[in-house]
Design an enzyme around this catalytic site. Sequence first.
Site, PDB file in Angstrom:
ATOM      1  N   CYS A  85      -9.524 -16.907  -2.803  1.00 52.84           N
ATOM      2  CA  CYS A  85      -9.673 -16.434  -4.181  1.00 52.84           C
ATOM      3  C   CYS A  85     -10.370 -15.150  -4.613  1.00 52.84           C
ATOM      4  O   CYS A  85     -10.411 -14.483  -5.566  1.00 52.84           O
ATOM      5  CB  CYS A  85     -10.281 -17.522  -4.939  1.00 52.84           C
ATOM      6  SG  CYS A  85      -9.624 -19.155  -4.781  1.00 52.84           S
ATOM      7  N   CYS A 204      -8.228 -28.337 -14.683  1.00 49.63           N
ATOM      8  CA  CYS A 204      -8.254 -27.521 -13.467  1.00 49.63           C
ATOM      9  C   CYS A 204      -6.986 -26.204 -13.897  1.00 49.63           C
ATOM     10  O   CYS A 204      -6.277 -26.423 -14.769  1.00 49.63           O
ATOM     11  CB  CYS A 204      -7.069 -27.996 -12.608  1.00 49.63           C
ATOM     12  SG  CYS A 204      -7.614 -30.003 -12.312  1.00 49.63           S
ATOM     13  N   HIS A 328      -4.413 -18.642 -12.151  1.00 44.96           N
ATOM     14  CA  HIS A 328      -5.115 -18.235 -10.993  1.00 44.96           C
ATOM     15  C   HIS A 328      -4.139 -17.812 -10.050  1.00 44.96           C
ATOM     16  O   HIS A 328      -3.748 -18.525  -9.154  1.00 44.96           O
ATOM     17  CB  HIS A 328      -6.077 -19.427 -10.370  1.00 44.96           C
ATOM     18  CG  HIS A 328      -6.856 -19.330  -9.402  1.00 44.96           C
ATOM     19  ND1 HIS A 328      -7.163 -18.041  -8.980  1.00 44.96           N
ATOM     20  CD2 HIS A 328      -7.606 -20.136  -8.678  1.00 44.96           C
ATOM     21  CE1 HIS A 328      -7.798 -17.891  -7.943  1.00 44.96           C
ATOM     22  NE2 HIS A 328      -8.146 -19.105  -7.715  1.00 44.96           N
TER      23      HIS A 328
END
Lengths: 383, 138
Positions: A85, A204, A328
């Site tokens: 990430c 999430c 994301h």
Amino acid sequence: MRAVDIIGVGMFPFGVHKTTPLVEMGVRAAVEAIKDAGVKPSQINIGFFANMQAGNLTKEFTTGQAVMWGAGVNKVPVFNIENACTSGASATTLAMMSIASGQYDLALVVGAEKLNVPFVPLLNPSMRDINVLEGNVVINGFAQRAVRHMYEYGTTKEQLAMVDVKNRRNALLNPKAKFFNKPVTLEEVLGSTMMSDPLTKLSCCPNSDGAAALVLCAAELSSRYTTRPIHLKASVLVSGVFDEWPDMQTFEEDQRAGRTAYETAGLGPEDVSAAECHDAFTICEVMHTENLGFCPIGEGGPFVESGATSLGGKIPVNVSGGLLGKGHPLGATAAAQIVEGVIQLRGEAGDRQVEGAKVFLTECMGAELRGDAKTCTVNILTV
Amino acid sequence: MSSDLKPMLDGIFEVGPPPRLLGAECPICERKFFPKPIVCPHCLEDVKEIKLNTEGTVYSFSILRIPNMLYKYPQPYASGYIDLDGDNIRVYGLFDPEKTEEIAIGQRVTLKVGQIGIGLDGEECLRYYFTPVDGGGK
């Protein structure tokens, strides 16, 4: 070492882009950043491309050169960076080092990721990892932190859910956040499908596609291109400890990276106007606000509940919408956090502008080994 | 337990009875490890294999309620960290699939081995797991 500025930013909206190839998203973000910087592609001396999953999901490799050339950058060194990430921030750290060293003057950073493909497995860092073989997947690692945090500090599941409500509300104010396009209520977060207790589906971040790009320049040369450079005061990357005693209730990596970044910048947490952090799961943001020094350890739950991290609060966190609000796209995420910092410090954030923002911090964290983060980044930007 | 099932990885545990986790100890710094590292990462010396304690206390845990097709675990299943008595080491492991809802921080647990899920080769295999001592009964 030379000081380094950020003189251009670009972003391909974070959302679901099933028909847009990875390379195109990267190119579009890069072109926007190059034009924003007022430079020609031929003036870029070096390029860094961040991506995590192309080898797995779209079967591409050494993608950076294709992205850079799509935006007119060829011949110069191009590096392909994978650091989970934090890939986009790790690429930024390398770009900063390449300029600070005096070897290069203008660097292009592009982070891009395509996750909306027909089948995305539950992420795990290695099939042979003993923890993975014994049932650990990414969400479990953060659920175990949430369980421990609630046990130790009395954090409530309502406080965790407030992080999502806030970040979804922020995302509505960001024209580059295209995943949800609607707010969410506390009841909806708490009542959505239970994934890994206490984390529900809406606790999430979702899988977005997208890209983000930055043009970095030696500070002594920025005035050739722009009248409003943003100073990259610190760009720190650390790895975990990985010893036999993992701690689930603090982020030691945040503390260590944060300390180095604050010292390098000559600033402290009290100087930070606003921040972006790795809110992949609601518990993450609660813990990051503690471990970066915005509130005492253990008080991240009451801190979000108080409104301190909301727009207009003491230190707004994830005003872009964060990972929970924007989704994301792994390799793009940490670069997009820095893009948000530049936009905020320029005063160009429109309805989500943090009034009078002078210092912006971005934090990201990626992958797990033996209960610690493999990689953690902290960047500090100033006007 | 079917006797022809293999552990999900070699060198991780002895099937027993009694089952034992195979860790390691560095002869120089005396740190203990699980699983056995290639060399001690602190001293870069060869480590010696040791059998770890079989009982411990739950440090933290999670219950995954969605399917995990990776290794075809039961749904739901619990896993997390266990502080092993006396070994000064925190290990990761599955919890007894029959006692998922009994797992809590501070719960005393003991090591077992049984068939859970599939291995890297896609075949059913043995995994180690921890079950509440005295059969639980929370």
